[in-house]
Scaffold this active site. Structure first.
Site, PDB file in Angstrom:
ATOM      1  N   PRO A  88       0.794  -1.234   0.000  1.00 13.45           N
ATOM      2  CA  PRO A  88       0.000   0.000   0.000  1.00 13.45           C
ATOM      3  C   PRO A  88       0.823   1.279   0.000  1.00 13.45           C
ATOM      4  O   PRO A  88       0.366   2.316  -0.448  1.00 13.45           O
ATOM      5  CB  PRO A  88      -0.841  -0.110   1.272  1.00 13.45           C
ATOM      6  CG  PRO A  88      -0.321  -1.244   2.043  1.00 13.45           C
ATOM      7  CD  PRO A  88       0.512  -2.085   1.156  1.00 13.45           C
ATOM      8  N   GLU A 115       0.704  -8.030   7.445  1.00 15.32           N
ATOM      9  CA  GLU A 115       1.074  -6.635   7.753  1.00 15.32           C
ATOM     10  C   GLU A 115       2.202  -6.176   6.845  1.00 15.32           C
ATOM     11  O   GLU A 115       2.747  -5.094   7.033  1.00 15.32           O
ATOM     12  CB  GLU A 115       1.527  -6.547   9.211  1.00 15.32           C
ATOM     13  CG  GLU A 115       0.417  -6.868  10.192  1.00 15.32           C
ATOM     14  CD  GLU A 115      -0.861  -6.089   9.875  1.00 15.32           C
ATOM     15  OE1 GLU A 115      -1.916  -6.700   9.746  1.00 15.32           O
ATOM     16  OE2 GLU A 115      -0.770  -4.855   9.702  1.00 15.32           O
ATOM     17  N   ARG A 152      -0.538  -6.450 -21.764  1.00 16.18           N
ATOM     18  CA  ARG A 152      -1.307  -6.045 -22.949  1.00 16.18           C
ATOM     19  C   ARG A 152      -0.496  -5.111 -23.851  1.00 16.18           C
ATOM     20  O   ARG A 152      -0.840  -4.909 -25.014  1.00 16.18           O
ATOM     21  CB  ARG A 152      -2.620  -5.391 -22.563  1.00 16.18           C
ATOM     22  CG  ARG A 152      -2.497  -4.095 -21.794  1.00 16.18           C
ATOM     23  CD  ARG A 152      -3.835  -3.577 -21.374  1.00 16.18           C
ATOM     24  NE  ARG A 152      -4.665  -3.265 -22.522  1.00 16.18           N
ATOM     25  CZ  ARG A 152      -4.539  -2.146 -23.240  1.00 16.18           C
ATOM     26  NH1 ARG A 152      -3.601  -1.271 -22.946  1.00 16.18           N
ATOM     27  NH2 ARG A 152      -5.333  -1.912 -24.255  1.00 16.18           N
ATOM     28  N   ASP A 167      -6.526   3.598 -26.731  1.00 10.96           N
ATOM     29  CA  ASP A 167      -6.723   3.414 -25.286  1.00 10.96           C
ATOM     30  C   ASP A 167      -6.840   4.743 -24.554  1.00 10.96           C
ATOM     31  O   ASP A 167      -6.180   5.705 -24.925  1.00 10.96           O
ATOM     32  CB  ASP A 167      -5.463   2.755 -24.716  1.00 10.96           C
ATOM     33  CG  ASP A 167      -5.710   1.309 -24.385  1.00 10.96           C
ATOM     34  OD1 ASP A 167      -6.858   0.872 -24.594  1.00 10.96           O
ATOM     35  OD2 ASP A 167      -4.781   0.657 -23.962  1.00 10.96           O
TER      36      ASP A 167
HETATM   37  N1  LIG Z   1      -3.361  -1.405  -1.219  1.00  7.64           N
HETATM   38  C1  LIG Z   1      -2.570  -2.578  -1.078  1.00  7.64           C
HETATM   39  C2  LIG Z   1      -2.703  -3.377   0.084  1.00  7.64           C
HETATM   40  O1  LIG Z   1      -3.598  -2.980   1.051  1.00  7.64           O
HETATM   41  C3  LIG Z   1      -1.954  -4.542   0.252  1.00  7.64           C
HETATM   42  C4  LIG Z   1      -1.057  -4.919  -0.735  1.00  7.64           C
HETATM   43  C5  LIG Z   1      -0.896  -4.147  -1.900  1.00  7.64           C
HETATM   44  C6  LIG Z   1      -1.654  -2.975  -2.069  1.00  7.64           C
HETATM   45  N2  LIG Z   1      -1.488  -2.183  -3.270  1.00  7.64           N
HETATM   46  O2  LIG Z   1      -0.631  -2.579  -4.133  1.00  7.64           O
HETATM   47  O3  LIG Z   1      -2.149  -1.145  -3.466  1.00  7.64           O
END
Ligand SMILES: Nc1c(O)cccc1[N+](=O)[O-]
Length: 238
Positions: A88, A115, A152, A167
């Site tokens: 994330p 985590e 792609r 695209d």
């Molecule tokens: N958002 C998220 C996550 O919560 C866990 C692994 C990977 C991601 N991501 O790549 O956005």
């Protein structure tokens, strides 16, 4: 291109790698994607891949040893892969990055989970990538999103290069124009006359105008950016 995916949930990739454009690209040998279960690189009888975080705190962290063993095994031969970690807090994935990654001969995608991964895994990683600011159960879906956008773009994967050209995000990042197909009228909604005219120049300028209008409405910052870079023609600015 070859992609190696490291994950604790290999089954999540089954349909993605069998169906549609990606499935055809793999079965035809245009691209190679291998999914590896991180558990297969453990050495204990319980095949442990995660552990509690040092210093306490919620959840579990992916251990470094199995991931390093997988990396060492998979990179014994051939070109060293460009390594991505989906998590994330990574750099936001976009079309520009997809184009850049599509030029790499080999990728490895480590799917974050729980985590996250032990920080030392990041010594193997070239790019930490996020597909958005929301919390998922793991990095497998982001890995599929990235592979879809990248594969792609590989020459020969998309049959009709025209659809690649038209695209969204490919013409200077402008959003795509509206598309219609038969019937010419459906529940009182008619296809724009210009698209039925067969007048290619008029169709092209209508599509360009629609694309600019949609981009101005939904992503004004793209237009501002193009203006600043002088990438909009006089006609497009009118
Ligand atoms: N958002 C998220 C996550 O919560 C866990 C692994 C990977 C991601 N991501 O790549 O956005």
């Amino acid at each position: 291109m070859r992609i190696d995916v490291l994950t604790v949930l290999p089954g999540l990739f089954d349909c993605f790698l069998k169906e549609g454009v990606i499935g055809k690209a793999i079965s035809s040998g245009k691209v190679e994607v291998k999914v590896h279960n991180i558990r297969d690189f453990t050495t204990d009888k319980h095949r442990v891949v995660d552990d509690v975080p040092y210093g306490g705190g919620p959840g579990m962290v992916l251990k470094p040893e199995p991931i390093f063993r997988a990396y060492d095994e998979l990179t014994k031969e051939g070109e060293k892969p460009y390594v991505l970690l989906t998590e994330p807090w990574g750099e936001k994935f976009n079309q520009e990055m997809a184009v850049e990654l599509s030029k790499k001969p080999r990728l490895m995608i480590i799917c974050g989970r729980y985590e996250g991964v032990d920080e030392r895994v990041k010594s193997l990683v070239d790019r930490e990538v996020s597909i958005g600011d929301y919390v998922l159960t793991g990095g497998e879906l982001p890995a599929m999103v990235i592979m879809d956008a990248v594969l792609r773009l590989i020459p020969g994967v998309l049959g009709n290069l025209e659809s690649l050209r038209a695209d969204s995000f490919s013409d200077r990042g402008l959003l795509g124009y509206p598309n219609y197909t038969r019937p010419a009228e459906f529940r009182g909604m008619k296809v724009p006359e210009v698209l039925l005219s067969g007048h290619h120049k008029k169709i092209e300028s209508w599509r360009k105008e629609q694309s600019l209008r949609k981009t101005l409405e939904r992503r004004p910052e793209i237009i501002e950016n193009l203006k600043r870079k002088g990438l909009l023609t006089k006609e497009e600015l009118e």
